[in-house]
Design a protein around this motif. Structure first.
Motif, PDB file in Angstrom:
ATOM      1  N   THR A   1      48.006  24.038  94.337  1.00 22.11           N
ATOM      2  CA  THR A   1      48.343  24.850  93.584  1.00 22.11           C
ATOM      3  C   THR A   1      47.688  24.589  92.129  1.00 22.11           C
ATOM      4  O   THR A   1      47.750  25.347  91.122  1.00 22.11           O
ATOM      5  CB  THR A   1      49.924  25.178  93.315  1.00 22.11           C
ATOM      6  N   THR A   2      47.479  23.378  91.856  1.00 18.66           N
ATOM      7  CA  THR A   2      46.969  22.800  90.667  1.00 18.66           C
ATOM      8  C   THR A   2      45.564  22.841  90.867  1.00 18.66           C
ATOM      9  O   THR A   2      44.755  22.485  89.749  1.00 18.66           O
ATOM     10  CB  THR A   2      47.599  21.746  90.030  1.00 18.66           C
TER      11      THR A   2
ATOM     12  N   ARG B   1      52.470  28.858  90.437  1.00 23.80           N
ATOM     13  CA  ARG B   1      52.041  29.121  91.831  1.00 23.80           C
ATOM     14  C   ARG B   1      53.014  28.822  92.876  1.00 23.80           C
ATOM     15  O   ARG B   1      53.240  29.153  93.933  1.00 23.80           O
ATOM     16  CB  ARG B   1      50.673  28.780  92.136  1.00 23.80           C
ATOM     17  N   LEU B   2      53.398  27.349  92.399  1.00 22.62           N
ATOM     18  CA  LEU B   2      54.218  26.875  93.620  1.00 22.62           C
ATOM     19  C   LEU B   2      55.417  27.349  93.668  1.00 22.62           C
ATOM     20  O   LEU B   2      55.945  27.446  94.735  1.00 22.62           O
ATOM     21  CB  LEU B   2      54.466  25.101  92.905  1.00 22.62           C
ATOM     22  N   THR B   3      56.019  28.057  92.652  1.00 21.25           N
ATOM     23  CA  THR B   3      57.153  28.614  92.788  1.00 21.25           C
ATOM     24  C   THR B   3      57.104  29.795  93.666  1.00 21.25           C
ATOM     25  O   THR B   3      58.091  30.261  94.470  1.00 21.25           O
ATOM     26  CB  THR B   3      57.781  29.335  91.379  1.00 21.25           C
ATOM     27  N   VAL B   4      56.042  30.852  93.520  1.00 22.37           N
ATOM     28  CA  VAL B   4      55.818  31.859  94.359  1.00 22.37           C
ATOM     29  C   VAL B   4      55.516  31.351  95.854  1.00 22.37           C
ATOM     30  O   VAL B   4      55.816  31.910  96.885  1.00 22.37           O
ATOM     31  CB  VAL B   4      54.419  32.569  93.767  1.00 22.37           C
ATOM     32  N   VAL B   5      54.605  30.414  96.158  1.00 18.48           N
ATOM     33  CA  VAL B   5      54.260  29.836  97.512  1.00 18.48           C
ATOM     34  C   VAL B   5      55.685  29.343  98.177  1.00 18.48           C
ATOM     35  O   VAL B   5      55.759  29.730  99.373  1.00 18.48           O
ATOM     36  CB  VAL B   5      53.299  28.861  97.486  1.00 18.48           C
ATOM     37  N   LEU B   6      56.386  28.713  97.533  1.00 17.45           N
ATOM     38  CA  LEU B   6      57.647  28.276  98.077  1.00 17.45           C
ATOM     39  C   LEU B   6      58.495  29.240  98.493  1.00 17.45           C
ATOM     40  O   LEU B   6      59.112  29.471  99.689  1.00 17.45           O
ATOM     41  CB  LEU B   6      58.600  27.547  97.120  1.00 17.45           C
ATOM     42  N   ALA B   7      58.563  30.495  97.660  1.00 14.46           N
ATOM     43  CA  ALA B   7      59.487  31.798  97.904  1.00 14.46           C
ATOM     44  C   ALA B   7      58.924  32.305  99.310  1.00 14.46           C
ATOM     45  O   ALA B   7      59.377  32.860 100.079  1.00 14.46           O
ATOM     46  CB  ALA B   7      59.410  32.612  96.810  1.00 14.46           C
ATOM     47  N   LEU B   8      57.392  32.540  99.350  1.00 18.96           N
ATOM     48  CA  LEU B   8      56.702  33.017 100.419  1.00 18.96           C
ATOM     49  C   LEU B   8      57.052  32.249 101.691  1.00 18.96           C
ATOM     50  O   LEU B   8      57.338  32.942 102.745  1.00 18.96           O
ATOM     51  CB  LEU B   8      55.312  33.290 100.199  1.00 18.96           C
ATOM     52  N   LEU B   9      56.894  31.069 101.664  1.00 13.67           N
ATOM     53  CA  LEU B   9      57.197  30.182 102.901  1.00 13.67           C
ATOM     54  C   LEU B   9      58.653  30.245 103.309  1.00 13.67           C
ATOM     55  O   LEU B   9      59.087  30.455 104.555  1.00 13.67           O
ATOM     56  CB  LEU B   9      57.046  28.678 102.376  1.00 13.67           C
ATOM     57  N   LEU B  10      59.606  30.252 102.482  1.00 17.04           N
ATOM     58  CA  LEU B  10      61.177  30.411 102.706  1.00 17.04           C
ATOM     59  C   LEU B  10      61.335  31.814 103.457  1.00 17.04           C
ATOM     60  O   LEU B  10      62.007  31.892 104.348  1.00 17.04           O
ATOM     61  CB  LEU B  10      61.859  30.454 101.392  1.00 17.04           C
TER      62      LEU B  10
ATOM     63  N   ARG C   1      47.919  35.835 104.236  1.00 21.70           N
ATOM     64  CA  ARG C   1      46.727  35.774 102.934  1.00 21.70           C
ATOM     65  C   ARG C   1      47.416  35.814 101.669  1.00 21.70           C
ATOM     66  O   ARG C   1      46.677  35.176 100.675  1.00 21.70           O
ATOM     67  CB  ARG C   1      45.993  37.387 103.218  1.00 21.70           C
ATOM     68  N   THR C   2      48.585  36.106 101.696  1.00 14.49           N
ATOM     69  CA  THR C   2      49.441  36.415 100.309  1.00 14.49           C
ATOM     70  C   THR C   2      49.671  34.885  99.840  1.00 14.49           C
ATOM     71  O   THR C   2      49.697  34.469  98.513  1.00 14.49           O
ATOM     72  CB  THR C   2      50.628  37.146 100.413  1.00 14.49           C
ATOM     73  N   ILE C   3      49.929  34.033 100.963  1.00 14.91           N
ATOM     74  CA  ILE C   3      50.281  32.666 100.639  1.00 14.91           C
ATOM     75  C   ILE C   3      49.031  32.039 100.076  1.00 14.91           C
ATOM     76  O   ILE C   3      49.243  31.216  99.095  1.00 14.91           O
ATOM     77  CB  ILE C   3      50.647  31.845 101.808  1.00 14.91           C
ATOM     78  N   ALA C   4      47.941  32.007 100.558  1.00  8.08           N
ATOM     79  CA  ALA C   4      46.724  31.557 100.067  1.00  8.08           C
ATOM     80  C   ALA C   4      46.252  32.155  98.473  1.00  8.08           C
ATOM     81  O   ALA C   4      46.162  31.351  97.929  1.00  8.08           O
ATOM     82  CB  ALA C   4      45.622  31.840 100.921  1.00  8.08           C
TER      83      ALA C   4
END
Length: 269
Positions: free
Chosen positions: A222-223, A31-40, A62-65
């Motif tokens: 994310t955990t 999850r963290l990897t995906v969130v960081l990519a979305l934030l970037l 919404r996708t970040i959440a």
């Protein structure tokens, strides 16, 4: 103490739930990897500012959440056009995309962010309004600038507590920014953000407080298991209904969670 930065007593050690372990940690890493990519990706698109269609911004928020494993439940809605001061309590970095899911807005941020590498220049180019909390002489000019944005039909988002809190405690809305809404004669849209677990108990896992790091806060979110973000968009306060910024700040501060049994629209799950 800075007028713009009240001191919250919340600290990671005293107020915040620990991050998950074991299987939760493995899922959290994904999850963290995906969130960081979305934030970037969001940061890189910041210079486009208002040229990005509002539905795309909402979908990104919404996708970040969703990527973080957080279910988002929204009650109520904000006007989609016209000048609007969007105000909310402040708990987490996640509050910013949650507000964007309600209505994309020009955000108000501390001036220190302008000096951050990469993110600083990009946010400045996106039209973020920076507040220098150590220079009270700059306050009237900042308020006037916000009022001009509101008159132009923009939505401006702000967390008037001036600091993040753990969610079980909260601060008092600072009054200055409400003068901009009075001067521009636009509505104020109060929003209450609250984080719960699936069993209904309040959760401090998303809190980003004290000397906490952003990465540590991202990891806790994310955990976490069964985390729910409740976004209660309350009735707007029409212009001209309250006499001054003190009364407006008091009326806008949401102090209670959504009533049990209210219907929620699920934006991400």
């Amino acid at each position: 103490m800075s007028v713009w930065l009240p001191s919250a007593p919340c600290t990671p050690g005293a107020c915040v739930e620990p991050a998950g372990r074991g299987a939760a940690a493995l899922l959290g890493a994904v999850r963290l990897t995906v969130v960081l990519a979305l934030l970037l990706g969001g940061i890189l698109l910041l210079p486009l500012g208002r040229r990005v269609p509002a539905p795309w911004v909402r979908r990104w928020a919404r996708t970040i959440a969703w990527a973080a494993g957080v279910r988002v439940r929204v009650t109520g809605s904000a006007a989609s056009t016209g000048g609007l001061l969007l105000v909310a309590n402040h708990i987490s970095w996640l509050d910013i995309p949650l507000l964007a899911a309600v209505r994309p807005a020009r955000m108000i941020a501390k001036a220190e962010i302008r000096q951050w590498p990469v993110a600083g220049p990009l946010t400045a180019g996106a039209g973020v309004v920076f507040i220098d909390r150590d220079r009270l002489r700059a306050l009237p000019g900042t308020v006037a600038h916000i009022a001009d944005l509101l008159r132009s039909g923009a939505a401006v988002g702000v967390f008037p507590e001036g600091s993040t809190w753990c969610g079980r405690a909260q601060g008092t809305f600072r009054r200055a920014v409400f003068q901009a809404a009075l001067d521009a004669r636009v509505p104020v849209q109060p929003v209450r953000i609250h984080y719960r677990l699936a069993d209904g108990n309040a959760s401090t896992a998303p809190a980003f407080v004290g000397k906490d790091s952003l990465l540590a806060s991202l990891w806790r979110v994310t955990t976490a298991r069964g985390l729910v973000a409740e976004v209660d968009v309350r009735e707007p306060i029409p212009p001209g209904t309250l006499p001054d910024r003190r009364a407006l700040a008091h009326a806008a501060q949401p102090t209670t969670p959504p009533a049990a049994g209210r219907t929620h629209a699920v934006l991400a799950s």
